[in-house]
Design an enzyme around this catalytic site. Structure first.
Site, PDB file in Angstrom:
ATOM      1  CD  GLU A 121     -70.014  25.098  73.226  1.00 12.55           C
ATOM      2  OE1 GLU A 121     -69.073  24.788  73.835  1.00 12.55           O
ATOM      3  OE2 GLU A 121     -71.085  24.792  72.260  1.00 12.55           O
ATOM      4  CE  LYS A 123     -59.805  26.565  75.110  1.00 11.38           C
ATOM      5  NZ  LYS A 123     -58.858  25.561  76.490  1.00 11.38           N
ATOM      6  CE1 TYR A 232     -65.310  19.834  74.996  1.00 14.49           C
ATOM      7  CE2 TYR A 232     -66.347  21.010  77.516  1.00 14.49           C
ATOM      8  CZ  TYR A 232     -65.266  20.192  76.767  1.00 14.49           C
ATOM      9  OH  TYR A 232     -64.129  19.923  77.129  1.00 14.49           O
ATOM     10  CE  LYS A 320     -56.457  30.327  76.680  1.00 10.40           C
ATOM     11  NZ  LYS A 320     -55.753  29.205  75.983  1.00 10.40           N
ATOM     12  CB  CYS A 432     -32.642  36.444 109.997  1.00 12.06           C
ATOM     13  SG  CYS A 432     -32.401  37.107 111.782  1.00 12.06           S
ATOM     14  CB  CYS A 438     -34.547  34.887 114.818  1.00 12.41           C
ATOM     15  SG  CYS A 438     -35.586  36.175 113.844  1.00 12.41           S
TER      16      CYS A 438
END
Ligand code: IVH
Length: 690
Positions: A121, A123, A232, A320, A432, A438
């Site tokens: 199944e 995951k 599930y 996994k 800066c 700026c």
């Protein structure tokens, strides 16, 4: 509307069906699209009629009845649920060798050499839930919690359209169905886009978004988020009607639970390998995140013989996936300048698909990181997404470095405004020095100014500010308050023509009206919000509140700072000399003073009234937050703490009373443990704010 007494059963049924549909449609328009098409009164009338009919004919209450869907009340905390059967987790493996070992160990335990069928199944990367049915009615929903005790999320689960609230007659009297709640990738992106527009917290990945959406005390919020489920497994069951996992899935489908279409019964190890490879291949194209494959012994009789280790079954394992990685090249490295002038290097990448997300740039953090990992323009690099949408550059493939690869020379001049960019001793970032002259800083400062905890002006998203800034429509914060006047404009006697924002692409008179309303509402603003909105370095909302508490009004604070009178401010617990210096510097800058004076022509800053609760467990305590909070933004958490009379500090010391830890907490948690400071979870903290 017909008199109930005169209605036939069929008529009642038909009307209930109509009401369910109409109310759901309206909920959807209201919650999902923020665009209600029924008036409140009309909506209430339908709800009321629904209740009236249901009270008279309780046996006709529909499974999808509006009375069941939306949590009616807002709770102050989740109550706890003891799982009658623990909700287990699974052992992890990362390679086929380990899977083979697992299959071997199962066979050895069962003392058999024969092939054992396994269910494979996907995951699902979400969070698990348990839904309890008694006499085929949904009665309780719970989170996994620690596996033994979870939280009661009954009202929240009820709002999920995919969860059946009523089961057919052949379902057992008692049944707990378990599975995963998740958010699809598309719904996640849409939610984040909405959150961004409303200046709300962005979620790092679909799993966090699902968790944050499900664990809402106000189930109405859950109802607004599109959450999905896959079932599930099961918990308690009065009469098990299935002999295998495969049969269980058949029952689930029959009873109306969504099951994953990629669940596959594997007869051999080759089948297991094939199922894993297939899922790995389609992973990116699936509409939801999966982080591996679960293999379960298919036969329940065998599962029962195998039993459990402490926390995990002997009959199942999670295989996994590796973090999603891909190779690409660095096309260029450029510098971004933030609100406080920080120069951040960003790598422009040859666009690449990493687990279903096209990545075209990634932050390189700072100049030391570029040196440490030796990133050069032209290099082939490994890009990774580890569950999160934000990609990381893992490293360089040196063997693939072309001869013409270019080292990046970190600028000492701001690429936006040309001012010097300096790096203070023991600071990782270069900044800066151009301040508001700026443009990059000016723009970012506007973004900050309208943000949620500052002026909270809805309708001015980052992109709009960027456009307005570039076009000269908004240069500094006070321009926001003249927008409405400038919008109309072009009368006979005026040489300037109006902006007519409503004619811009993507705008209309409604959105322009809403924007102006939002701006109007902010002509009066609380002192902490105002101070925070100015964007002074190091002054977050907690500090802004401390300042407000101390001075009460804005002018005395400004005067002190202008006159470099820091005595008062450093006497405030929680404000140090470095912060005071930043504040003084801010108020020495004529440009800043100019902006403030202009702003004060349009906005009224309210006098601060301290209405923090005095008698909470947090009053007078010093708290520190660390890690990623799941249920609120850091700023919300700070505001809650402050409202309870706590002091919020940025660093842990022996004076700290509580450290509140979110996910992935780092060094602050460690320091707290070393100092023996009391550590609180997010939930414990929330309990204390009640
Ligand atoms: S079975 C004893 N099946 O993975 C059975 N879990 O690491 C325990 N998960 O907490 C769970 N998809 O949240 C199972 N098809 C699946 C799953 C699944 C995702 C999650 C679940 C569980 C965790 C275990």
């Amino acid at each position: 509307m017909k008199n109930i007494e005169e209605m036939s059963i069929d008529e009642v049924k038909a009307e209930l069906a109509y009401l369910a549909q109409e109310i759901a449609k309206s909920d959807n328009a209201y919650y999902q699209n923020d665009d209600p098409y029924l008036s409140d009164a009309e909506y209430d009338r339908l709800k009321h009629r629904n209740t009236e009919l249901e009270e008279k004919f309780p046996e006709l209450v529909r499974q999808d009845s509006p009375s069941k869907r939306v949590g009616a009340t807002v709770k102050s905390a989740f109550s706890k649920v003891s799982h009658r059967f623990p909700m287990l987790s699974l052992g992890d493996v990362f390679s086929f060798e380990e899977v083979a070992d697992f299959v071997m160990s199962v066979k050895r335990y069962l003392n058999t050499a024969e092939e054992i069928p396994f269910m494979s199944e996907p995951k699902i990367d979400g969070l698990s839930f348990s839904a309890r049915y008694e006499n085929r009615q949904f009665v309780q929903g719970a989170t996994r919690g620690d596996g033994i005790i979870g939280e009661d999320i009954t009202e929240n689960l009820k709002t999920l359209q995919q969860l059946p609230l009523k089961l057919p007659a052949d379902a057992p009297d008692i049944l707990e169905v378990r599975g995963e709640v998740y958010m699809s990738k598309a719904d996640f992106l849409a939610l984040n886009a909405r959150q961004e527009k409303e200046h709300k917290k962005l979620f790092a990945n679909p799993r966090n978004a699902a968790a944050g959406s499900l664990r809402q005390l106000d189930a109405k919020i859950t109802a607004q988020r599109n959450l999905s489920i896959f079932a599930y497994t099961w918990g308690e069951v009065s009469e098990r009607q299935w002999e295998s996992q495969a049969e269980f899935f058949n029952h689930l489908q029959k009873w109306g639970f969504p099951t994953n279409p990629n669940n596959t019964l594997c007869q051999s190890f080759a089948d297991i390998e094939q199922s894993f490879k297939k899922l790995m291949d389609i992973r990116a194209s699936l509409p939801y995140d999966i982080d591996g494959v679960v293999y379960k012994v298919n036969s329940i009789a065998l599962q029962e013989r195998l039993g459990f280790l402490t926390r995990t079954p002997r009959w199942a394992i999670a295989h996994k996936f590796p973090a999603e990685q891909a190779l690409t090249t660095i096309k260029d490295i450029r510098i971004q300048v933030g609100r406080t002038g920080a120069l951040t290097p960003v790598a422009d990448l040859e666009p690449i698909n990493v687990g279903g997300v096209i990545v075209s740039h990634a932050t390189l953090h700072n100049e030391d990181e570029i040196k440490r990992k030796d990133f050069r323009i032209g290099d082939t690099v490994v890009v990774q997404r580890a569950g999160d949408v934000i990609p990381q550059l893992v490293g360089v493939i040196k063997e693939k470095r072309p001869a013409e690869a270019k080292e990046f020379v970190f600028p000492t001049i701001c690429p936006i405004c040309g001012a010097h960019a300096i790096r203070e001793e023991d600071e990782a970032v270069r900044r800066c020095t151009g301040g508001l002259s700026c443009p990059a800083q000016a723009k970012e400062r506007l973004v900050h100014f309208v943000s949620r905890d500052a002026f909270d002006i809805v309708g001015l998203g980052d992109k709009i500010i960027e456009d307005f800034f570039a076009e000269g429509i908004l240069q500094n914060p006070s321009d926001i308050f003249t927008l409405e006047k400038r919008n109309g404009g072009d009368d006979l006697f005026s040489s300037v023509s109006g902006l007519h924002l409503e004619k811009r692409e993507g705008w209309g008179s409604k959105s322009v009206d809403n924007l102006f309303k939002s701006i109007q509402a902010r002509r009066k603003i609380s002192l902490p919000r105002f101070i925070y909105a100015l964007g002074i370095r190091q002054v977050g909302i907690a500090t802004a509140r401390l300042i407000a508490q101390h001075y009460g009004k804005f002018r005395p604070f400004m005067d002190d700072m202008k006159n470099k009178e820091t005595g008062g401010i450093v006497s405030i617990d929680g404000i140090g000399a470095a912060m005071a210096t930043d504040m003084v510097e801010f108020f020495q800058e004529p440009h800043n003073l100019n902006i403030i004076e202009k702003l004060l022509q349009y906005v009224e800053v309210e006098e601060f009234v301290d209405n923090a609760k005095k008698d909470t467990p947090l009053s007078g305590k010093t708290v520190v937050f660390t890690g990623t909070l799941q249920q609120m933004t850091r700023n919300e958490a700070k505001a809650k703490a402050l409202a309870c009379g706590a002091k919020v500090s940025g660093s842990v010391s022996a004076k700290t009373d509580y450290v509140i830890v979110g996910a992935d907490a780092g060094s602050k948690l460690k320091t707290a443990q070393e100092l023996g400071v009391k550590i609180l979870s997010e939930d414990e903290f929330l309990d204390m704010t009640k």
